[in-house]
Design a protein around this motif. Structure first.
Motif, PDB file in Angstrom:
ATOM      1  N   VAL A  33       0.837  -1.203   0.000  1.00 51.72           N
ATOM      2  CA  VAL A  33       0.000   0.000   0.000  1.00 51.72           C
ATOM      3  C   VAL A  33       0.873   1.255   0.000  1.00 51.72           C
ATOM      4  CG1 VAL A  33      -1.785   1.282   1.241  1.00 51.72           C
ATOM      5  CG2 VAL A  33      -1.922  -1.208   1.098  1.00 51.72           C
ATOM      6  N   LEU A  34       1.975   1.243   0.734  1.00 48.34           N
ATOM      7  CA  LEU A  34       2.872   2.400   0.732  1.00 48.34           C
ATOM      8  C   LEU A  34       3.534   2.569  -0.636  1.00 48.34           C
ATOM      9  CD1 LEU A  34       4.563   2.186   4.248  1.00 48.34           C
ATOM     10  CD2 LEU A  34       2.739   3.724   3.495  1.00 48.34           C
ATOM     11  N   SER A  36       2.208   1.652  -3.429  1.00 43.80           N
ATOM     12  CA  SER A  36       1.127   2.142  -4.288  1.00 43.80           C
ATOM     13  C   SER A  36       0.883   3.627  -4.067  1.00 43.80           C
ATOM     14  CB  SER A  36      -0.156   1.351  -4.019  1.00 43.80           C
ATOM     15  OG  SER A  36       0.006  -0.012  -4.355  1.00 43.80           O
ATOM     16  N   THR A  37       1.058   4.071  -2.834  1.00 37.16           N
ATOM     17  CA  THR A  37       0.943   5.500  -2.540  1.00 37.16           C
ATOM     18  C   THR A  37       1.939   6.298  -3.368  1.00 37.16           C
ATOM     19  OG1 THR A  37       0.226   5.036  -0.265  1.00 37.16           O
ATOM     20  CG2 THR A  37       1.098   7.241  -0.711  1.00 37.16           C
ATOM     21  N   TRP A  41       1.290   8.994  -6.363  1.00 41.49           N
ATOM     22  CA  TRP A  41       1.889  10.331  -6.263  1.00 41.49           C
ATOM     23  C   TRP A  41       2.469  10.763  -7.609  1.00 41.49           C
ATOM     24  CZ3 TRP A  41       6.158  13.148  -7.217  1.00 41.49           C
ATOM     25  CH2 TRP A  41       6.349  14.339  -6.521  1.00 41.49           C
ATOM     26  N   SER A  75      -2.860  18.147   0.389  1.00 44.90           N
ATOM     27  CA  SER A  75      -2.156  17.492   1.491  1.00 44.90           C
ATOM     28  C   SER A  75      -2.479  18.180   2.814  1.00 44.90           C
ATOM     29  CB  SER A  75      -0.643  17.526   1.246  1.00 44.90           C
ATOM     30  OG  SER A  75      -0.287  16.710   0.160  1.00 44.90           O
ATOM     31  N   VAL A 124      -2.742   7.897   4.200  1.00 47.73           N
ATOM     32  CA  VAL A 124      -1.807   8.476   3.235  1.00 47.73           C
ATOM     33  C   VAL A 124      -2.065   7.939   1.826  1.00 47.73           C
ATOM     34  CG1 VAL A 124       0.050   6.752   3.519  1.00 47.73           C
ATOM     35  CG2 VAL A 124       0.624   9.118   2.904  1.00 47.73           C
ATOM     36  N   PHE A 125      -2.555   6.710   1.718  1.00 45.26           N
ATOM     37  CA  PHE A 125      -2.910   6.174   0.408  1.00 45.26           C
ATOM     38  C   PHE A 125      -4.088   6.943  -0.186  1.00 45.26           C
ATOM     39  CE2 PHE A 125      -5.344   2.894  -2.069  1.00 45.26           C
ATOM     40  CZ  PHE A 125      -4.464   2.807  -3.137  1.00 45.26           C
ATOM     41  N   GLN A 126      -5.112   7.169   0.610  1.00 42.47           N
ATOM     42  CA  GLN A 126      -6.283   7.885   0.123  1.00 42.47           C
ATOM     43  C   GLN A 126      -5.996   9.356  -0.132  1.00 42.47           C
ATOM     44  OE1 GLN A 126      -9.240   7.021  -0.947  1.00 42.47           O
ATOM     45  NE2 GLN A 126      -8.926   4.825  -0.613  1.00 42.47           N
ATOM     46  N   MET A 128      -3.594  10.507  -1.805  1.00 41.73           N
ATOM     47  CA  MET A 128      -3.196  10.642  -3.203  1.00 41.73           C
ATOM     48  C   MET A 128      -4.401  10.685  -4.140  1.00 41.73           C
ATOM     49  SD  MET A 128      -0.098  11.058  -2.877  1.00 41.73           S
ATOM     50  CE  MET A 128       0.540  11.197  -1.211  1.00 41.73           C
TER      51      MET A 128
END
Length: 512
Positions: A33-34, A36-37, A41, A75, A124-126, A128
């Motif tokens: 997931v990180l 993918s973040t 980005w 952000s 943090v994923f959402q 983005m």
């Protein structure tokens, strides 16, 4: 101090102090997931480069700036209250509360999206997704929008439009989620909302100067930027869709497979449709089709099999291509075809999801989120759920975006429409005082020389469009009308001799 431990395999363990329930987070899921973040980005500047390449070079830098500005503004908004408004677990059917204001309490607890990852990872994923959505929409300000007010618009729009739609789609308390709507990675919250907002912005701003004439029949100023932006987007979309599984499992892999397949077929389909007109193999056409295919597969990526992805690509590459003609039929100036690619593409994806979603594909994650499926599984009401969600997203985004625009219109200094002088000079110079390229003034100098010199067939430079005497300018853009005749003003005079055009060149030379 955070009350977590690690077991012998390295998995994170957390015990809920209220229920004494043990929660275990797999490091592999968190890592995916990180990663993918980070992939999502890179899509944000990708949008900037994609849009920049499609415009005239005097407006090129503003779109790249807008992409990074949007990331920064959202952000902060996401930290401030955006995450809480979208994903508070005490939300109502439409929007969350301020339980997680300032990300208070967002850390080790299981996320509302999946118990496989802690809430801070999901947050943090959402983020983005929240950041990329407004930049898709504000591409509609291209070549005629002010940059200062757009920062205020992005903050307000994300709060009032994106957060509620994300809440009702993905929050377990949302009305669409409870109804049974299927949207794996953002067909409605990201694409329909941004595409429809772009339509509202285009209508509010009005037409660019020279609309309907040869002046705006320009080709993209930098096709390499268009390809580069597509590369960033396609690359990042593996995290956009694959990461939405919120775990490193077979469902994530399947989402990546169908994402790549739909993009490939969409690009080929759009390019072939364009070939029928120009008999040229268009890189811009291929890139446009690939984006359309990616948009369409987004809501379905965790629900459909690979054969269906081929149909998604064909339908998106075809229907979005022809949807670019809507701006000519209805008379709005959506110069980047955002409505055609994202709103129409999102609706196509939502509807096809209702037809081809399969419970067996959704179970690739081990049955964490079972579904009833779509028409392939004889669950016919699913199409109704998908249509309801699409109509609600389009209606809400269009109405609320229009209201926001007109409220800002009556606040001093907040109007989004740039002046005619700024449009002539270029948004880069007028609003930023910077250029995408150091040699931006060369053509203006050449234009002055050609006006002052002798020789009838000299090069003429107008609005970043280069022609040779009487040779007509090539039609350009993502799906132009393909009209190659010399444009005339309403009084019958040629564009080449217009007074306004001479003002533009003179103003540019004086400024340089």
């Amino acid at each position: 101090m955070v009350n977590i431990t690690y077991d012998s395999s390295g998995s994170i363990q957390w015990v809920d102090p209220d229920t004494q329930q043990l929660w275990v987070y797999n490091p592999g899921d968190i890592a995916w997931v990180l990663a993918s973040t980070a992939l999502v980005w890179i899509m944000i500047p990708g949008v900037g480069f994609f849009y920049s390449g499609l415009l005239r070079r005097k407006n090129a830098l503003s779109m790249i700036w807008a992409s990074m500005m949007t990331l920064a503004v959202v952000s902060f908004q996401w930290f401030f209250w955006g995450f809480s408004l979208a994903f508070s677990d005490t939300a109502n059917a439409y929007i969350g509360d301020l339980r997680y204001f300032g990300l208070k309490g967002v850390l080790e607890k299981p996320s509302i999206g999946s118990t496989r990852v802690p809430s801070i990872v999901f947050c943090v994923f959402q983020l983005m997704f929240a950041a990329i959505t407004p930049i898709l929409a504000i591409g509609a300000i291209a070549e005629r929008g002010r940059l200062g007010p757009i920062m205020v618009f992005v903050f307000i729009w994300t709060t009032i439009v994106y957060d509620p739609i994300a809440c009702w789609t993905w929050n377990s308390n949302g009305w669409s989620y409870k109804l049974g709507g299927l949207d794996f990675a953002g067909g409605t919250p990201v694409h329909i909302s941004s595409g429809t907002a772009a339509l509202a912005i285009s209508i509010y701003l009005g037409k660019r100067r020279g609309y309907g004439t040869e002046r705006l029949a320009y080709k993209p100023h930098n096709t390499t930027y268009v390809v580069l932006g597509t590369v960033f987007l396609w690359f990042g979309w593996f995290g956009f869709n694959g990461g939405s599984a919120l775990a490193a499992n077979l469902r994530a892999v399947q989402a990546c497979i169908v994402t790549n397949l739909a993009a490939s077929v969409g690009g080929l389909t759009w390019m072939l449709w364009d070939y029928r007109l120009e008999r040229k193999w268009s890189a811009v056409g291929f890139c446009s089709g690939a984006i359309a295919g990616l948009v369409a597969i987004t809501p379905a990526s965790g629900f459909v099999g690979s054969p269906a992805a081929v149909l998604f690509g064909v339908m998106a590459g075809t229907l979005c291509n022809f949807a670019t003609q809507l701006k000519f039929i209805f008379g709005y100036d959506d110069c980047l075809d955002i409505f055609a690619s994202h709103a129409i593409g999102g609706v196509i994806g939502n509807i096809l999801t209702g037809l081809f979603a399969q419970a067996s594909v959704a179970s690739f994650d081990g049955g964490l989120a079972p579904i009833a499926g779509g028409w392939l599984d004889h669950h016919y009401i699913q199409l109704g759920y998908q249509v309801a969600d699409s109509v609600a997203g389009m209606s809400y985004s269009f109405v609320m975006t229009t209201i926001i625009l007109w409220l800002l219109h009556f606040i001093p200094g907040m109007r989004l429409r740039a002046s005619e002088e700024a449009e002539i000079l270029g948004i880069d110079d007028a609003e930023m005082g910077e250029f995408a390229y150091d040699y931006v003034g060369i053509d203006l100098a050449a234009a002055a020389a050609s006006h002052g010199g002798s020789g009838g067939a000299a090069h003429e430079y107008r609005d970043d469009v280069h022609s040779h005497g009487d040779v007509p300018l090539p039609a350009g853009g993502r799906e132009p009308r393909h009209v190659h005749a010399k444009a005339l003003h309403h009084d019958g005079s040629s564009v080449e001799g217009s007074v306004v055009e001479k003002r533009e060149v003179d103003a540019g030379v004086a400024h340089a």
